[in-house]
Design an enzyme around this catalytic site. Structure first.
Site, PDB file in Angstrom:
ATOM      1  N   ASP A 137       0.843  -1.197   0.000  1.00 16.99           N
ATOM      2  CA  ASP A 137       0.000   0.000   0.000  1.00 16.99           C
ATOM      3  C   ASP A 137       0.875   1.241   0.000  1.00 16.99           C
ATOM      4  OD1 ASP A 137      -2.759  -0.981   0.149  1.00 16.99           O
ATOM      5  OD2 ASP A 137      -2.179  -1.833   2.075  1.00 16.99           O
ATOM      6  N   ASP A 171     -10.217  -5.779  -1.488  1.00 20.76           N
ATOM      7  CA  ASP A 171      -9.151  -5.325  -0.586  1.00 20.76           C
ATOM      8  C   ASP A 171      -9.735  -4.680   0.672  1.00 20.76           C
ATOM      9  OD1 ASP A 171      -6.854  -4.369   0.597  1.00 20.76           O
ATOM     10  OD2 ASP A 171      -6.479  -2.805  -0.898  1.00 20.76           O
TER      11      ASP A 171
HETATM   12  C1  DX5 Z   1      -6.501   0.165   2.960  1.00 22.40           C
HETATM   13  C2  DX5 Z   1      -5.508  -0.691   2.219  1.00 22.40           C
HETATM   14  C3  DX5 Z   1      -5.683  -2.163   2.446  1.00 22.40           C
HETATM   15  C4  DX5 Z   1      -5.441  -2.581   3.868  1.00 22.40           C
HETATM   16  C5  DX5 Z   1      -5.743  -4.051   4.064  1.00 22.40           C
HETATM   17  O1  DX5 Z   1      -6.168   1.507   2.755  1.00 22.40           O
HETATM   18  O2  DX5 Z   1      -5.615  -0.476   0.837  1.00 22.40           O
HETATM   19  O3  DX5 Z   1      -4.814  -2.871   1.567  1.00 22.40           O
HETATM   20  O4  DX5 Z   1      -4.127  -2.338   4.252  1.00 22.40           O
HETATM   21  O5  DX5 Z   1      -5.528  -4.366   5.398  1.00 22.40           O
HETATM   22  P1  DX5 Z   1      -6.542  -5.233   6.249  1.00 22.40           P
HETATM   23  O6  DX5 Z   1      -6.557  -6.604   5.638  1.00 22.40           O
HETATM   24  O7  DX5 Z   1      -5.977  -5.194   7.608  1.00 22.40           O
HETATM   25  O8  DX5 Z   1      -7.910  -4.577   6.148  1.00 22.40           O
HETATM   26 ZN    ZN Z   2      -4.554  -1.912  -0.470  1.00 23.80          ZN
END
Ligand code: DX5
Ligand code: ZN
Length: 237
Positions: A44, A190
Site C-alpha cells: 500500500d 481489498d
Molecule cells: C486500505 C488498504 C488495504 C489494507 C488491508 O487503505 O488499501 O490494503 O491495508 O488491510 P486489512 O486486511 O488489515 O484490512
Molecule cells: Zn490496499
C-alpha cells in the site's frame, strides 16, 4: 507466463498486505510468506494526501527483494507522472484510483507501454481501485484499458478496519460489468478480510483477496498465512 495468466490460473489468489508487518524486518517477513506458498505481496503506497498516512515510495519497493509478485496499490494524488517510478521499482500489478486523478484513462494508456522491470515477459497488470463511496459507473469507459478492478471494502488509509457490508452488492455489480465487457479482467477485493469472513468472501467469486492484519497480527503470521491460503484453496476445488 504473464503475471495476468499466473493470477488467473491460481484464482482465487491471496495477496498479503504488509502494512501491519514488522517494517524493520521486511526481508524475513517476505521470506515467511514465500515459505508458506503465498504468491503475491500487496504494498500500500500512501502519500499523506489521498489518505492521511504516508507509507512507501519507489525506493522501498525496489528494496523488497522477493520472488513474490508485487501488487502495488497506489493511494496517491495525481499518479500520472508517478507510476513510471513504481513500475521501474518492480511493480507487477499496479492499481491507481480515479478519485484524485485528473487523467485516469491517459494514465492507463501510458501504463500499457511500460515494461515489467522484474521480467519483461511478465507484463504489467493494470488495476483501477475504487473507494467505497465511488460510483461504479466510473469504470465503464476504462474497461478496455485495465486488467484488474480492485474494490476497496474499507475506506483507504489503515489496516485492520471492518469490511463495509455494502461491498457485497458492489462486487456483484462489478462482476456483471466484467462479464458484459467480454474481457479478461480480474476482480480483487481489498480490506477487512479476516479469518472469520474469508470463506464467505471467496464465495462471492473474486479472483484476488487482499488480507493484511489478519496475517500480520503481531503474533502468528505463519499460521495465519497458511490458514488464509487453505481457505482460498478449498474454494478452488
Ligand atoms: C486500505 C488498504 C488495504 C489494507 C488491508 O487503505 O488499501 O490494503 O491495508 O488491510 P486489512 O486486511 O488489515 O484490512
Ligand atoms: Zn490496499
Amino acid at each position: 507466463m504473464t503475471a495476468l495468466e499466473t493470477l488467473r490460473e491460481s484464482s482465487p489468489v491471496v495477496s498479503v498486505g504488509i502494512l501491519t508487518a514488522d517494517l524493520l524486518s521486511l526481508g524475513s517477513e517476505l521470506a515467511l510468506l514465500e515459505r508458506c506458498g503465498v504468491q503475491v505481496v500487496h504494498v500500500d503506497a500512501m502519500d499523506g494526501c489521498f489518505c492521511p498516512m504516508m507509507t512507501v515510495g519507489p525506493p522501498l519497493l525496489k528494496a523488497l527483494r522477493t520472488l513474490l509478485l508485487k501488487d502495488v496499490h497506489l493511494m496517491i494524488d495525481e499518479p500520472l507522472n508517478k507510476v513510471a517510478d513504481y513500475v521501474a521499482a518492480g511493480a507487477d500489478i499496479i492499481t491507481i484510483h480515479p478519485e484524485r486523478c485528473s487523467h485516469i484513462h491517459r494514465t492507463l494508456q501510458q501504463m500499457r507501454a511500460m515494461k515489467n522491470a522484474n521480467n519483461s515477459e511478465r507484463g504489467l497488470v493494470r488495476g483501477v481501485g475504487l473507494n467505497p463511496g465511488t460510483p461504479l459507473e466510473v469504470l465503464e469507459p476504462l474497461l478496455d484499458e485495465l486488467e484488474m478492478i480492485l474494490v476497496l471494502a474499507v475506506n483507504p488509509g489503515w489496516g485492520g478496519q471492518k469490511l463495509i457490508p455494502s461491498t457485497r452488492g458492489r462486487v456483484e455489480k462489478v462482476k456483471r460489468m466484467i462479464a458484459d465487457s467480454g474481457r479478461d479482467i480480474l476482480l480483487c477485493l481489498d480490506g477487512g478480510v479476516t479469518r472469520d469472513n474469508i470463506g464467505e468472501v471467496v464465495n462471492w467469486g473474486v479472483d484476488m483477496i487482499v488480507t493484511g492484519s489478519a496475517v500480520f497480527d503481531g503474533k502468528a503470521a505463519e499460521g495465519n498465512a497458511r490458514f488464509m491460503l487453505e481457505q482460498a484453496r478449498m474454494s478452488r476445488q
